[in-house]
Design a protein around this motif. Structure first.
Motif, PDB file in Angstrom:
ATOM      1  N   ARG A  20     -36.975   6.202  21.420  1.00 37.82           N
ATOM      2  CA  ARG A  20     -37.190   5.534  22.699  1.00 37.82           C
ATOM      3  C   ARG A  20     -38.671   5.260  22.935  1.00 37.82           C
ATOM      4  O   ARG A  20     -39.051   4.225  23.480  1.00 37.82           O
ATOM      5  CB  ARG A  20     -36.631   6.385  23.842  1.00 37.82           C
ATOM      6  N   LEU A  23     -40.105   2.014  21.090  1.00 40.74           N
ATOM      7  CA  LEU A  23     -39.583   0.682  21.397  1.00 40.74           C
ATOM      8  C   LEU A  23     -40.474  -0.051  22.400  1.00 40.74           C
ATOM      9  O   LEU A  23     -41.116   0.568  23.247  1.00 40.74           O
ATOM     10  CB  LEU A  23     -38.155   0.802  21.926  1.00 40.74           C
ATOM     11  N   VAL A 275     -36.939  -9.225  22.266  1.00 40.14           N
ATOM     12  CA  VAL A 275     -36.876  -8.310  21.120  1.00 40.14           C
ATOM     13  C   VAL A 275     -35.770  -8.760  20.174  1.00 40.14           C
ATOM     14  O   VAL A 275     -34.636  -9.006  20.597  1.00 40.14           O
ATOM     15  CB  VAL A 275     -36.608  -6.859  21.587  1.00 40.14           C
ATOM     16  N   VAL A 277     -33.769  -7.382  16.801  1.00 43.21           N
ATOM     17  CA  VAL A 277     -33.507  -6.251  15.914  1.00 43.21           C
ATOM     18  C   VAL A 277     -32.661  -6.768  14.758  1.00 43.21           C
ATOM     19  O   VAL A 277     -31.557  -7.285  14.978  1.00 43.21           O
ATOM     20  CB  VAL A 277     -32.773  -5.108  16.654  1.00 43.21           C
ATOM     21  N   VAL A 316     -37.966  -5.893  15.430  1.00 42.66           N
ATOM     22  CA  VAL A 316     -37.740  -4.539  14.923  1.00 42.66           C
ATOM     23  C   VAL A 316     -36.899  -4.627  13.657  1.00 42.66           C
ATOM     24  O   VAL A 316     -35.780  -5.158  13.689  1.00 42.66           O
ATOM     25  CB  VAL A 316     -37.041  -3.661  15.980  1.00 42.66           C
ATOM     26  N   VAL A 327     -30.713   1.406  17.775  1.00 48.40           N
ATOM     27  CA  VAL A 327     -31.940   0.947  18.433  1.00 48.40           C
ATOM     28  C   VAL A 327     -31.611   0.287  19.771  1.00 48.40           C
ATOM     29  O   VAL A 327     -32.265   0.541  20.788  1.00 48.40           O
ATOM     30  CB  VAL A 327     -32.708  -0.026  17.513  1.00 48.40           C
ATOM     31  N   TYR A 331     -32.740   1.419  23.563  1.00 52.24           N
ATOM     32  CA  TYR A 331     -33.454   0.485  24.434  1.00 52.24           C
ATOM     33  C   TYR A 331     -32.664   0.202  25.711  1.00 52.24           C
ATOM     34  O   TYR A 331     -33.233   0.033  26.781  1.00 52.24           O
ATOM     35  CB  TYR A 331     -33.690  -0.817  23.672  1.00 52.24           C
TER      36      TYR A 331
END
Length: 445
Positions: A20, A23, A275, A277, A316, A327, A331
């Motif tokens: 955490r 991120l 973001v 991922v 990421v 992940v 988040y």
């Protein structure tokens, strides 16, 4: 523009708590605003309309001639509304109404034993205050999301607050007023920020504003802080901060679509989070190149660049889609998009998100307007513990308990035993009184 989004290598995942902390998040501290916001709310409580006018002059750079918007201004705004915008709003209203009605739970009866039942029914609150922000953009869609959800719940009294606008003679933006009129909302106030939240929570008698039971709606950090301050007086929805999008994508995803969606949310605010991922370094490169082109070409290029290049946005890299799901859950994004070969398989691994958008033809911007879902969603990781705005926000579960004499007799001994154990003998006596002869009930014990 090259390497717009920074890279975070999480191909080896750390433990949850450490994850955490790694991120990307915007630097937003609601607590730091509490003292200033409390002062603004206290001023409204003490001085009412005078304080609201002073705050409009200070923050909105206009002195509203009247805080409560007149009926004619609402009618005029709807009459002048661009027909294409009105059509779009009507489509959004229809779809959000269907989605919101589906959120109203049916009444249910639990049969505990013969002659013993508990009915669970849902009651709307009497009155709500709905906040619609001003500032960098105009949000009639937020009027739709707030008002339709409250109406679907059965709320009868609705007040809307939106900041006074210097360009519109101290009234809220006319498109906001038109959306209110379209939905039949007659109580609208030209007030914004923390003062508006305080006014809704505590009421301002001099302008006919009665206190509400629930306050909802998005806003900036001061609005979020104000909700925290009044939370002991009214129910509030989540403290909405800067918008967030997290996209889980594999090498099958169209990089142009992923980039378009990241840029679309970056357009909201310099602190917006975008973001990606992914388990594909090649997709990461393609998305970054596309983001660079799109960010430079978009109308709000400066704002988009600030968002994408800020510490709150990143690509990421993970080892696989199971790790991507981990992940995402760490988040707990406001908006989660899943664009992979098997979206349902990834969905099954995800738990925490405000709203989830599956597949290449379900962008977050659809949810902002006409998906039928609600776009007022928890940010800053709050999706781990709270839901987005919906009909349930304005409902209360209520238990209606019904036992007959035989059903009460069945648990008579257990209730009196527990009452005695807790040192509350009168609780047990209230049970025993129902099994005594009428003449005996009047005897002094």
């Amino acid at each position: 523009m090259e390497d717009v989004l920074r890279r975070i290598d999480l191909t080896t995942l750390p433990a949850e708590q450490e994850l955490r902390g790694l991120l990307p998040r915007p630097a937003v501290d609601v607590a730091a605003s509490l003292a200033a916001v409390t002062e603004l709310i206290d001023a409204v409580r003490e001085r009412g309309a005078d304080a609201l006018i002073e705050q409009a002059e200070r923050f909105d750079h206009v002195r509203p001639t009247e805080i409560r918007v007149g009926a004619q201004a609402l009618t005029d705004a709807l009459t002048a509304l661009d027909p294409s915008v009105r059509d779009a709003l009507e489509v959004a209203v229809d779809r959000v109404r269907i989605g919101s009605r589906a959120q109203v739970p049916p009444s249910m009866v639990a049969h505990i034993a013969e002659g013993a039942e508990i009915e669970l029914r849902w009651q709307p609150v009497d009155r709500v205050g709905l906040y619609v922000p001003g500032g960098k953009a105009v949000y009639p869609s937020s009027v739709v999301m707030n008002v339709v959800a409250a109406q679907a719940a059965g709320v009868c009294s609705i007040a809307v607050a939106s900041p006074a606008q210097a360009d519109h003679a101290g009234l809220p933006h006319p498109t906001i007023l038109a959306a209110c009129a379209l939905l039949g909302v007659e109580e609208v106030y030209a007030m914004g920020g923390a003062g508006a939240i305080g006014a809704l929570a505590h009421g301002v008698p001099s302008i006919g504003l009665a206190p509400v039971d629930v306050v909802t709606g998005p806003g900036n950090v001061f609005v979020a802080a104000a909700k925290r301050v009044v939370a002991g007086t009214v129910r509030v929805d989540a403290e909405a901060g800067p918008t967030e999008i997290l996209v889980i994508a594999d090498d099958s995803a169209d990089a142009e679509l992923v980039a378009a969606d990241l840029v679309s949310q970056a357009e909201h605010d310099e602190l917006a989070s975008a973001v990606l991922v992914t388990d594909s370094a090649e997709l990461a490169d393609r998305v970054d190149a596309s983001v660079a082109r799109r960010a430079a070409a978009t109308a709000a290029a400066e704002r988009v660049a600030a968002s994408l290049m800020g510490e709150q946005s990143a690509i990421v890299l993970v080892a696989d889609l199971a790790a991507a799901a981990r992940v995402s859950d760490a988040y707990a994004p406001e908006h989660l998009e899943i664009i992979t070969r098997d979206d349902d398989a990834v969905l099954a691994m995800v738990r925490h998100a405000g709203a989830i958008f599956l597949g290449p033809h379900t962008p977050v911007s659809l949810g902002d307007y006409a998906a039928g879902s609600n776009h007022v969603l928890p940010t800053g990781g709050q999706a781990r513990r709270v839901a987005g705005l919906g009909a349930a926000t304005f409902l209360r579960a209520q238990q209606v308990v019904r036992y007959d004499r035989a059903a009460l007799a069945e648990v008579r001994r257990e209730v009196t035993a527990l009452a005695a154990a807790e040192g509350l003998p009168a609780h047990g006596e209230a049970i025993e009184a129902r099994f005594e002869e009428p003449a005996r009930r009047q005897e002094v014990r």
